[in-house]
Design an enzyme around this catalytic site. Sequence first.
Site: not given
Length: 1112
Positions: A482, A803
Site C-alpha cells: 500500500d 489495512d
Amino acid sequence: MGDMSNSDFYAKNQRNEGNHAAAFGCSLMELRSLMELRGTEAVVKLQEDYGGVEGLCKRLKTSPTEGLAGAQTDLDKRKEIFGKNLIPPKKPKTFLQLVWEALQDVTLIILEIAALISLGLSFYHPPGETGGESCGAAAGGVEDEGEADAGWIEGAAILLSVVCVVLVTAFNDWSKEKQFRGLQSRIEQEQKFQVVRGSQVIQLPVADILVGDIAQIKYGDLLPSDGVLIQGNDLKIDESSLTGESDHVKKSADKDPMLLSGTHVMEGSGRMVVTAVGVNSQTGIIFTLLGAGVEEEEKKEKKGGAVEDGHQNTGKMQDGNMESNQIKVKKQDGAAAMEMQPLKSAEGGEADEKERKKVSAPKKEKSVLQGKLTKLAVQIGKAGLLMSAITVIILVLYFAIDNFVMQKRPWMPECTPIYIQYFVKFFIIGVTVLVVAVPEGLPLAVTISLAYSVKKMMKDNNLVRHLDACETMGNATAICSDKTGTLTTNRMTAVQLYVGDVRYKEIPDPGVLPPKSLDLLVNAISINSAYTTKILPPDKEGGLPKQVGNKTECGLLGLVLELKRDYQPIRNQIPEEKLYKVYTFNSVRKSMSTVIKLPDGSFRMYSKGASEIVLKKCSHILNEVGEPRVFRPRDKDEMVKKVIEPMACDGLRTICVAYRDFSSNPEPNWDDENNILNDLTAICVVGIEDPVRPEVPNAIQKCQRAGITVRMVTGANINTARAIAIKCGIIHPGEDFLCIDGKEFNRRIRNEKGEVEQERIDKVWPKLRVLARSSPTDKHTLVKGIIDSTMADQRQVVAVTGDGTNDGPALKKADVGFAMGIAGTDVAKEASDIILTDDNFSSIVKAVMWGRNVYDSISKFLQFQLTVNVVAVIVAFTGACITQDSPLKAVQMLWVNLIMDTFASLALATEPPTESLLKRKPYGRNKPLISSTMTKNILGHGVYQLIIIFTLLFVGEQIFDIDSGRNAPLHSPPSEHYTIIFNTFVMMQLFNEINARKIHGERNVFDGIFRNPIFCSIVFGTFAVQIVIVQFGGKPFSCQPLDLEKWMWCVFLGLGELVWGQVIATIPNSRLRFLRRAGQLTQKDELPEEDVNEENEEIDHAERELRRGQIL
C-alpha cells in the site's frame, strides 16, 4: 463434568443476581435471553420490557452519550455480576502429556521393543550345561569371564537413551508451547477497542470492556462483545462467523439493533451499549459449550471414537474477542455443523499447530521450505528404511549360512534362546541404522529456528501470527505494498486549496476567501466526517497536534483549524444522532456523504471524496463570490488539467468537497443512491500531503538489491502514485516500467467477455510497478495473477500489505499477508500472517532478512545432519556386513543422534541474521534445498570421515598396537579399538559443526562465532559430555577409557575436518555438475494431491469472500 461446572456457574450467578437485584434493573440471564432475539422480535421485546435502548441504558446505569462514569467500585461490581470479557483458555498440556506424545515416535517404539526383548533374553539361561558347546560358534565366548551376567546392560542402556531422547523432546515441546502462549497473549494485548467512559473516548483493552460500556463501532471492527445499537450510520455487519449467513446484515436502532461478538463491521459506524461479555456473549456461550465438550471428546478419542469434525477448542477467545478463534457454521448436507477455526498463531505447540491446520479454513499451500523438507525427509526415510532392512537381512543370512550351511550344525532347541539373542542383536543394529538415517531432527530444527526468529522479530516490529510466514518471507520475490501509512507517514496535512476559481499553493488567510464558500467548506468538513475523528493538542510543548481517527479527515479538520475556525461547536450543534442519513465511505463509492435536516425542513447533503470521482457528479461550482455557477464538462477537463494534475504531480492527494440541497416536499428516496449522489455543487478541492517515510527509499533499495520487486498498489490518483513511487525509488525517471490505474489494468487483463485471462496478466505484471486507483478486487486479481503465473522459471512468492476490511481476500491469497498494526482493521489483521506493529515498510525488509536467516539455518543444519547420516549409515551397514557387528553400538548411535538432532539444531538454528543476507537473490520455489555447494560439502566431508573410520576399523589395532574389536563374541567387554572409532567419529562431528556454519562456500567458518553464545556453549558442552562417556561410560556405552595420547589422536583427526573444509572450498562447483540436487520442488510435483485440492478450495474461499465484499 463440563455440564456440571456449567450448571454450578449458572447457579452461582443466579444467587449473585438475587443478591444484586437492586443493583441493576436487569439480571444476567435476562440480558442473555434478550441477546438471543433478532430483528423485529428484538425491537418489540426491547420496547415492551425495557422502554427501548434508552430504558436499557438506564437500567444498566449508564449514559448513552457519556458512558460509564468509570468509578472503580462500579466497575468491580459489574465484573462480579456480569462477568469479565474473557473466556478461560484451554489448559496447557502437562509435561507428562508431552512426554507421552514424544514416546509415540515409531522408531523409538521399535527400539524400546528390541531393548525389552534383549533384556528379557539376557536373563534367560538355557537348561543343561552343554548348550554352550553344542551351539558352537554361535555361542562362542558367551560365558567368558561371566560376561553373560552383564548381557542386560545393552538393553538397559538403550532404554535409558530412549528416556533421554524423550525427555529432551518433551522439554523442547514444553518450552515451545510456553513461547507460543507468550506470543498469543502478546497478540491479545494488541487488541483494543474504542469506548466512551466519563464522556471521554478511550482505547480500552478488549478484556476490560464491561456490561454497560458504550462502545464506538466503525468499519473494519471485530465486535468484542454483544450489544444493542444506540445509533448507527449505514451500518452493515458480516454475521457469517456466527450464523452462516453470507449476506451482510443491515443494522439500525429501529429495525435490527442486536450486535453480536465476533462479527465484523463491513460498512458504516455507530454506538452500542454492551449487554453481554465473555462466556455470556453469544460467541462465549458456544465456546463454553465446546469447551465443556472437550473432555468428553478426549475420553471418546481415547476409546477410539474420535470426534469427526475435530471441534476441540484449540485456541482461546481470550478477551471475548474472536480473533483467536472464529466459529464457522457450515451447511453440510443440509445440517449445520460447527467448526472451530483458530486464527491466531498456534497456541499450544506442535500438537495444537497440527490441530489448527486440520480445522482452520483451507490455508495456503505448505510453505516453500516445508514442502521441500517433507520431500527430502521422505526420500531420506525411504533410503534409511531400505538400508536398515538390507542390513538385518544380510546379518541374518550371514549368520544362518555360516552356522547351518558352512559348519552344517543342526538347529538344537536348547540353542534357540542364544540364536534369538543374536537375531535381536541384528535387529537392534538395523533399528540403529534406521534411527540415525531418519532425520527426525528436521522438524525440531525448523521449529527452533522459527520460534527463535519469531521472538526476535517482535523487536523488529513484526508480530508473526502464522509461523511458516516467517520462513516464506525469505523466499519473497515480490512485495505489493500500500502507499498510505506503509510507504508514507500517514500524517495528512492540507497544503494546497482551490476555491472560488483560485488555486492557492499555500493555505490562504481566511479573509481572502468568499465568506459563503468558507462557511459551506467549514460546515461540510465538520459534519461530513466521522465524529470520532479529532485533532487533539500535542502531548508535549512544541510537538505536532495529535491526529485521532481517519487520517485524511484529520488533514481536512486541520484545514478548518488553519482557516481560524473550529469544528467542535458545529458538531455540538448537530450531534451524531441528528444526522439524517449517512453514506459511509467504501471502496466502490470512494466518497462519503451526510444528509442533515435544515431548520426550514429542507435537507442539505455534504459530500467529500476522490476529486475526479466527486467532480464527475458535480453540475455546479461555487464562483469567486461563493455563488453556484454551471460546471460544464469542458470546465471539468480544464480543472483536471490546471488544478488536479499539478497537485497530484506534487504527490498530493486531492479531495473534492461538495454539497447539494433537497426540498422536503416530496422527501427524496434516500435509497436511490444514483440520483441522490448526483447534481452536486463543488465547494473546493483540497491538496493533502502525506510525506514519504524517511527510511523507506533505503529499504526499497535493499529489497531491489535482494532481488525483490516492490510494487505499489494504491487507491490514490495515478499522478500522485507516480510521484510518490519516484520519491520512494520504486521507479526511476526514464525506466521502462508500467504505471497504470485500475481501469486500464482491467482493460488489459480481461477478454471481450470481461473474464480475467492469465496470458493477459502475464503481459502486464512483469513490468508493472504502480497500480493506482485500484479496488480491493484489482489487488486480489493482481496477487493471484502473479502467484499463478508460470512464465518465469521460478514461481513467484508474493507478499502483500493491507489495512482495510476489503484487503482480506488479497491478504489470504498472498504467500505472506502483512496487516497494519496501527491503521489496520481487525478484519485485515485476522486475514494476515504477520502484523507490522509500526506500519512501516522497512519492517518488511527486516522480515525478509529473518526469513532468509531461517532458510539458511535449516540448510546449515541439513548440511551437518546429512554428513553424519551418510557416514553413520555406511559405517553401520558396511561394518555389520563385513564384521557381523556395527562398529558404532546402538547406545552410541543414540548419543550421536542426540548431538545431531537436538543439540545441533539448537546450535545452528539460532544464528543471528546479518545484512549480507540481503545481498543475494531469493532462493525461489524450485531451487533445490541442498545447493551444489552443500552437496559438495556433504560428500567431501563424508569421504574424509569414511576414510578415517574405515582405516581405524581395519588397521586401527596395528596403528595403536591394541587388540582388535572385530568379530568379538556376544556380550564381550568393550574394546579400546571400537572406543577410538566412536570417539574419533564424535570429534569429527563436533569440528564439522563449525564447518556447517557456512553454506555458501565462505572460507572463514569462525566468522561471527562468538555472536552466538548458544553455539559455543553447545560445542563445548558436547565435548565435555563426550569425555565423561568415554572415560566413565563403561559397558552401557561400550566404551573403554582412553589414555591422553589416544585422546590427542582422536582430537587431531577431528581437527582435520577444518583443514579438509578449506580443501573442499577450493574445488570449483562447475566440476561437480553431475551431483544430483536433493529436495528439489518442481512445478509439477510441488505438492501432494490433497494439498492441491486444499489450494483450490482456498482460491474458491478467497473468491467467495471477494464476491461478498464487492458491494463495498
